[in-house]
Design an enzyme around this catalytic site. Structure first.
Site, PDB file in Angstrom:
ATOM      1  N   ARG A  89      18.847 -10.222  -5.946  1.00  0.00           N
ATOM      2  CA  ARG A  89      18.060 -11.363  -5.454  1.00  0.00           C
ATOM      3  C   ARG A  89      18.855 -12.140  -4.390  1.00  0.00           C
ATOM      4  O   ARG A  89      18.290 -12.861  -3.575  1.00  0.00           O
ATOM      5  CB  ARG A  89      17.647 -12.296  -6.604  1.00  0.00           C
ATOM      6  CG  ARG A  89      16.893 -13.539  -6.128  1.00  0.00           C
ATOM      7  CD  ARG A  89      16.132 -14.253  -7.223  1.00  0.00           C
ATOM      8  NE  ARG A  89      16.934 -14.537  -8.387  1.00  0.00           N
ATOM      9  CZ  ARG A  89      17.870 -15.484  -8.471  1.00  0.00           C
ATOM     10  NH1 ARG A  89      18.135 -16.262  -7.447  1.00  0.00           N
ATOM     11  NH2 ARG A  89      18.549 -15.654  -9.584  1.00  0.00           N
ATOM     12  N   TYR A  91      -0.368 -18.957  13.775  1.00  0.00           N
ATOM     13  CA  TYR A  91      -1.022 -18.195  12.715  1.00  0.00           C
ATOM     14  C   TYR A  91      -1.585 -19.169  11.666  1.00  0.00           C
ATOM     15  O   TYR A  91      -0.903 -20.111  11.253  1.00  0.00           O
ATOM     16  CB  TYR A  91       0.008 -17.237  12.111  1.00  0.00           C
ATOM     17  CG  TYR A  91      -0.486 -16.457  10.935  1.00  0.00           C
ATOM     18  CD1 TYR A  91      -1.616 -15.657  11.041  1.00  0.00           C
ATOM     19  CD2 TYR A  91       0.167 -16.523   9.708  1.00  0.00           C
ATOM     20  CE1 TYR A  91      -2.078 -14.931   9.959  1.00  0.00           C
ATOM     21  CE2 TYR A  91      -0.278 -15.801   8.617  1.00  0.00           C
ATOM     22  CZ  TYR A  91      -1.410 -15.019   8.749  1.00  0.00           C
ATOM     23  OH  TYR A  91      -1.869 -14.311   7.673  1.00  0.00           O
ATOM     24  N   ASP A 126       8.308 -18.083  16.266  1.00  0.00           N
ATOM     25  CA  ASP A 126       7.738 -16.900  15.625  1.00  0.00           C
ATOM     26  C   ASP A 126       7.577 -15.852  16.730  1.00  0.00           C
ATOM     27  O   ASP A 126       6.775 -16.009  17.650  1.00  0.00           O
ATOM     28  CB  ASP A 126       6.389 -17.282  14.993  1.00  0.00           C
ATOM     29  CG  ASP A 126       5.719 -16.113  14.269  1.00  0.00           C
ATOM     30  OD1 ASP A 126       6.011 -14.955  14.618  1.00  0.00           O
ATOM     31  OD2 ASP A 126       4.891 -16.369  13.380  1.00  0.00           O
ATOM     32  N   LYS A 150       4.240  -6.238  11.070  1.00  0.00           N
ATOM     33  CA  LYS A 150       3.550  -5.851  12.302  1.00  0.00           C
ATOM     34  C   LYS A 150       4.401  -4.825  13.077  1.00  0.00           C
ATOM     35  O   LYS A 150       4.692  -3.772  12.564  1.00  0.00           O
ATOM     36  CB  LYS A 150       3.247  -7.105  13.121  1.00  0.00           C
ATOM     37  CG  LYS A 150       2.618  -8.254  12.296  1.00  0.00           C
ATOM     38  CD  LYS A 150       1.242  -7.904  11.807  1.00  0.00           C
ATOM     39  CE  LYS A 150       0.443  -9.072  11.271  1.00  0.00           C
ATOM     40  NZ  LYS A 150       0.806  -9.549   9.945  1.00  0.00           N
TER      41      LYS A 150
HETATM   42  C1  LIG Z   1       2.176 -14.450  14.133  1.00  0.00           C
HETATM   43  C2  LIG Z   1       2.262 -14.269  12.657  1.00  0.00           C
HETATM   44  N1  LIG Z   1       3.252 -14.861  11.966  1.00  0.00           N
HETATM   45  C3  LIG Z   1       3.378 -14.725  10.630  1.00  0.00           C
HETATM   46  C4  LIG Z   1       2.467 -13.978   9.907  1.00  0.00           C
HETATM   47  C5  LIG Z   1       2.627 -13.848   8.418  1.00  0.00           C
HETATM   48  O1  LIG Z   1       3.143 -12.608   8.122  1.00  0.00           O
HETATM   49  P1  LIG Z   1       2.896 -11.806   6.752  1.00  0.00           P
HETATM   50  O2  LIG Z   1       1.459 -11.419   6.708  1.00  0.00           O
HETATM   51  O3  LIG Z   1       3.848 -10.655   6.845  1.00  0.00           O
HETATM   52  O4  LIG Z   1       3.238 -12.763   5.637  1.00  0.00           O
HETATM   53  C6  LIG Z   1       1.434 -13.326  10.575  1.00  0.00           C
HETATM   54  C7  LIG Z   1       0.465 -12.503   9.825  1.00  0.00           C
HETATM   55  O5  LIG Z   1      -0.546 -12.057  10.333  1.00  0.00           O
HETATM   56  C8  LIG Z   1       1.318 -13.488  11.979  1.00  0.00           C
HETATM   57  O6  LIG Z   1       0.321 -12.910  12.668  1.00  0.00           O
END
Ligand SMILES: Cc1ncc(COP(=O)(O)O)c(C=O)c1O
Length: 399
Positions: free
Chosen positions: A64, A118, A189, A214
């Site tokens: 962990r 997001y 991000d 992704k």
């Molecule tokens: C730009 C972006 N950041 C963060 C996330 C969150 O990622 P996760 O689905 O792996 O938790 C997403 C998910 O679609 C995203 O498109």
């Protein structure tokens, strides 16, 4: 402490770093050239001084806290993103939650363009309001509005390097300069752009986060995330990951590492395919508007030209007419998969107004520019003329 790690120190190219970067823990006398999957929850701790300290914090004892397979891919991501260290997490949201826990306290203020991040990131920030965290929102989206909303008392600025689904590129160096003046930490991000498109830390950002679900893993088969730090503050984030238990699984780490080995090649082909699709859509009589960061018609084209070394694989477009016409296209694709998410080998089409942005009010969607006739296409690695474009062409005939 016993040193069982191997690191090649003179890697230059992004492609080389994707394939060979990071630390391997394979000095085990067996000769494996691939990092093993250390599927173990604990490590022999009779002599802690014999255990390596993977992040320089505690000797290895419990998965962990740290795990060698996870550390191998973390160290590769740190190299790719020009950070000092990286932490693997169980999802992109786990990365954001863990980082926010480390950065925020009661009465902290976060600035973000909410109509351009997001959806779950925005909801998380709103929920953190229960603990006294305030969110300042810039509206409408865009670099200048972020900068104009900055003031003393803002602790964290959270942006996406390339936003979704309208693919606005944010001017990271400009936002970093303005944030420094008020002492705010900049979190980027970088999920859509990937380090093949931009490395925010080399433009001054403090932290980068990723949904590795992704492009980084790239095959639509894992859920994972990363936090990359520009300096020693990443050690404080490590503490929070340990308490929250948000570390990545070893097998997931193995798959993400495997995906990263082709990131540079995949991103090149995603971009090439997306450009071909964007050109096809631009000339199509049933298409109203096309969004792609490297089209000179895009509102942030000048920033993209300045900052992006890869424009990515996502193309959004508005179908002439309204919801009915867009849904006709969405429902009639044959090879392209109607679903959510993006960044994998398979082409995926999404209708943001009824899926990813369904929980927004129609007014908010209108202010963000997300119309009912908008479709987002994550252009995969299939052959564009023979298959992706042919499929789009037949689906558009139903509009
Ligand atoms: C730009 C972006 N950041 C963060 C996330 C969150 O990622 P996760 O689905 O792996 O938790 C997403 C998910 O679609 C995203 O498109």
């Amino acid at each position: 402490m016993l040193n069982t790690s191997v690191k090649i120190v003179s890697l230059v190219g992004k492609g080389t770093k994707s394939v060979r970067g990071g630390i391997r823990h394979v000095n085990d006398g067996i000769g494996s050239i691939i990092e093993p999957i250390y599927q173990t929850s604990l490590f022999d701790y009779r002599e802690p001084e014999q255990r390596p300290s993977l992040h320089g914090i505690v000797p290895l004892k419990y998965s962990r806290e740290d795990n060698p397979t996870v550390h191998a891919v973390e160290s590769k991501m740190a190299e790719l993103e020009h950070g000092v260290d990286a932490l693997g997490t169980s999802s992109g949201m786990a990365a954001i939650t863990t980082l926010m826990m480390a950065l925020l306290s009661r009465d902290s203020t976060v600035l973000m363009p909410p109509l351009d991040v997001y959806g779950s990131t925005l909801v998380l920030m709103e929920r953190l309001g229960r603990f006294g965290v305030k969110t300042v929102i810039t509206d409408p989206p865009g670099t200048n509005n972020v900068i104009n909303s900055l003031r003393n008392g803002i602790n964290v600025v959270f942006i996406e390097s390339v936003s979704n689904p309208l693919l606005r590129v944010y001017d990271i160096p400009k936002i970093v300069r303005a944030s420094r003046e008020v002492g705010a930490v900049v979190v980027v991000d970088n999920t859509l752009a990937t380090p093949m498109g931009i490395t925010p830390i080399s433009h001054g950002a403090d932290f980068v986060i990723h949904s590795a679900t992704k492009y980084l893993s790239g095959h639509n088969d894992v859920v994972a995330g990363f936090i990359i730090g520009s300096d020693d503050r990443i050690k404080g984030v490590w503490e929070w990951r340990r308490f929250l238990g948000t570390i990545m699984e070893p097998f997931t780490a193995f798959l993400v590492d495997r995906g990263l080995k082709t990131l540079h090649i995949r991103m090149r082909t995603h971009e090439e395919n997306a450009k071909a699709v964007a050109e096809f859509l631009m000339d199509h009589p049933k298409v109203e508007k096309v969004y792609y960061p490297c089209l000179d018609s895009h509102e942030t084209y000048e920033i993209a030209k300045k900052l992006l070394s890869n424009c990515g694989g996502i193309v959004s477009f508005e179908v002439k007419g309204g919801l009915r016409e867009a849904m006709a296209v969405y429902k009639h694709v044959k090879m392209i998969i109607p679903s959510v998410s993006f960044g994998g080998t398979e082409s995926i089409i999404t209708h943001p107004a009824s899926t990813t942005h369904a929980h927004w009010s129609p007014e908010d969607r209108a202010r963000a520019g997300i119309k009912d006739n908008l479709l987002r296409l994550s252009v995969g690695l299939e052959d564009p003329p023979e298959d992706i474009i042919n499929d789009l062409s037949q689906a558009l005939s139903y509009a």
